[in-house]
Design an enzyme around this catalytic site. Sequence first.
Site, PDB file in Angstrom:
ATOM      1  N   VAL A  18       0.850  -1.187   0.000  1.00  0.00           N
ATOM      2  CA  VAL A  18       0.000   0.000   0.000  1.00  0.00           C
ATOM      3  C   VAL A  18       0.888   1.239   0.000  1.00  0.00           C
ATOM      4  O   VAL A  18       1.829   1.318   0.778  1.00  0.00           O
ATOM      5  CB  VAL A  18      -0.904   0.032   1.264  1.00  0.00           C
ATOM      6  CG1 VAL A  18      -1.662   1.356   1.346  1.00  0.00           C
ATOM      7  CG2 VAL A  18      -1.879  -1.121   1.262  1.00  0.00           C
ATOM      8  N   ALA A  63       4.237   4.051   3.252  1.00  0.00           N
ATOM      9  CA  ALA A  63       3.820   2.834   2.559  1.00  0.00           C
ATOM     10  C   ALA A  63       3.906   1.671   3.540  1.00  0.00           C
ATOM     11  O   ALA A  63       4.446   1.819   4.634  1.00  0.00           O
ATOM     12  CB  ALA A  63       4.715   2.577   1.353  1.00  0.00           C
ATOM     13  N   LYS A  64       3.365   0.567   3.187  1.00  0.00           N
ATOM     14  CA  LYS A  64       3.491  -0.633   4.020  1.00  0.00           C
ATOM     15  C   LYS A  64       3.159  -1.840   3.166  1.00  0.00           C
ATOM     16  O   LYS A  64       2.387  -1.746   2.217  1.00  0.00           O
ATOM     17  CB  LYS A  64       2.502  -0.568   5.197  1.00  0.00           C
ATOM     18  CG  LYS A  64       2.869  -1.472   6.352  1.00  0.00           C
ATOM     19  CD  LYS A  64       3.903  -0.815   7.249  1.00  0.00           C
ATOM     20  CE  LYS A  64       4.319  -1.699   8.387  1.00  0.00           C
ATOM     21  NZ  LYS A  64       5.209  -0.992   9.325  1.00  0.00           N
ATOM     22  N   GLY A  65       3.741  -2.985   3.550  1.00  0.00           N
ATOM     23  CA  GLY A  65       3.439  -4.214   2.830  1.00  0.00           C
ATOM     24  C   GLY A  65       3.171  -5.339   3.796  1.00  0.00           C
ATOM     25  O   GLY A  65       3.519  -5.259   4.973  1.00  0.00           O
ATOM     26  N   ASP A 104       9.680  -5.552   9.090  1.00  0.00           N
ATOM     27  CA  ASP A 104       8.633  -5.315  10.100  1.00  0.00           C
ATOM     28  C   ASP A 104       8.422  -6.647  10.808  1.00  0.00           C
ATOM     29  O   ASP A 104       9.257  -7.563  10.675  1.00  0.00           O
ATOM     30  CB  ASP A 104       7.350  -4.794   9.419  1.00  0.00           C
ATOM     31  CG  ASP A 104       6.349  -4.249  10.430  1.00  0.00           C
ATOM     32  OD1 ASP A 104       6.645  -3.255  11.098  1.00  0.00           O
ATOM     33  OD2 ASP A 104       5.261  -4.852  10.583  1.00  0.00           O
TER      34      ASP A 104
END
Length: 374
Positions: A18, A63-65, A104
């Site tokens: 995202v 952002a992040k995944g 993460d």
Amino acid sequence: FPVRMDDGTVKVFHGFRVQHNSVRGPGKGGIRYHPEVTLDETRALAALMTLKCSVLNLPYGGAKGGVICDPATMSLGELERLTRRYTVEIAPLIGPDTDIPAPDIGTNARVMAWVMDTYSKLKGYGCPAIVTGKPIEIGGSKGRLEATGRGCLINARSIMAHLGKELKGSVVAVQGFGNVGSVTARLLARDGCKVIGITDVFGGIYSEGGLDVEEVNRHCQQTGSVVGFPGSQSLNNAELLALKCDLLVPAASGNQIHATNASAVKASVVLEAANAPTTPEADEILRDKNILVVPDILANSGGVVVSYFEWVQGRQSFFWTEEEVNSQLERAMHAAFQDVLQTSVQRNMSLREAAYSVAVQRIATALDFRGIFP
Ligand code: NAD
């Protein structure tokens, strides 16, 4: 996307990436491997990254995944194949100038090495700046592993100075003894703090006269937990959160201080080393009790600051000493703390509201200058 498992079967996994906002720069945010990853959670974490990068004045968006999987039950080979295929799927979206992943929950330096290698193979040349949190041997930064804990220490010094107190001699309680909690506790102890209580997922330890944190760390490395540290008394999470202390450091997981236990907190300051450890209801209760909360997007941002330094070093192929990394980290964290504190005083708001306010204002100003295309 499909992944061949060790037993020869093919399993289809779901993953996300995202990008929340890129007004101030490329997206920045971790990749999470966990069975409970959802698109909504990934969206929320991407938004938090936008705010965190902005409050630290880093030239990044958010952002992040995430991939829905349980890395604890997968072999190294399965994890590598999953990581490489996920990277191929998100390769059109990420890039050193568009979106830079990092570790993460459930991912680490080794996983970042696979992401970097896969992306580099697709491009045909080495791209160290595509991810941060890499092993030092392939372009990672010195000081990255302990950066989040070091950032917590710098914030602890700043908040105590604001209260007119010395950090040296402060009484501290720490929830969680993983990467962030153990480094924070050890650095605080080295700065002269008295760490009286520590908990982890298995239980906790207490010593009125202060724990020898280096020895606790050795004990934890040998046994896998702080529990049973010689010479300590045992205590549970509820008792830890209610300890009378100067600094309470939640460094475990989200929603640990909530509506039913917040009124028991007796600390002068809560330093949010974890992400979202305080629920909004608990936040109100702490505020009514005049307990200062250093919010997560400020308190635990040392990791993303040194990620930024790693990206800069990777782009320049010029690597810094650990002293340079730590002194630049100190400068960035100190500046962010002062920006937030000033806003909080000037606008009579909590440090959390002030941190959001500083972050949103910077994004709005950038958007204003850039305008709308076409
Ligand atoms: P970690 O997995 O290394 O450590 C987590 C620790 O918390 C472990 O000691 C575990 O036993 C303990 N724990 C888990 N549940 C607990 C509970 N209910 N009560 C008491 N202890 C409990 O994780 P980490 O990397 O140290 O991250 C901790 C928090 O900090 C997370 O919220 C993470 O999102 C946040 N954070 C981490 C970084 C980083 O650089 N690692 C950066 C920013 C924010």
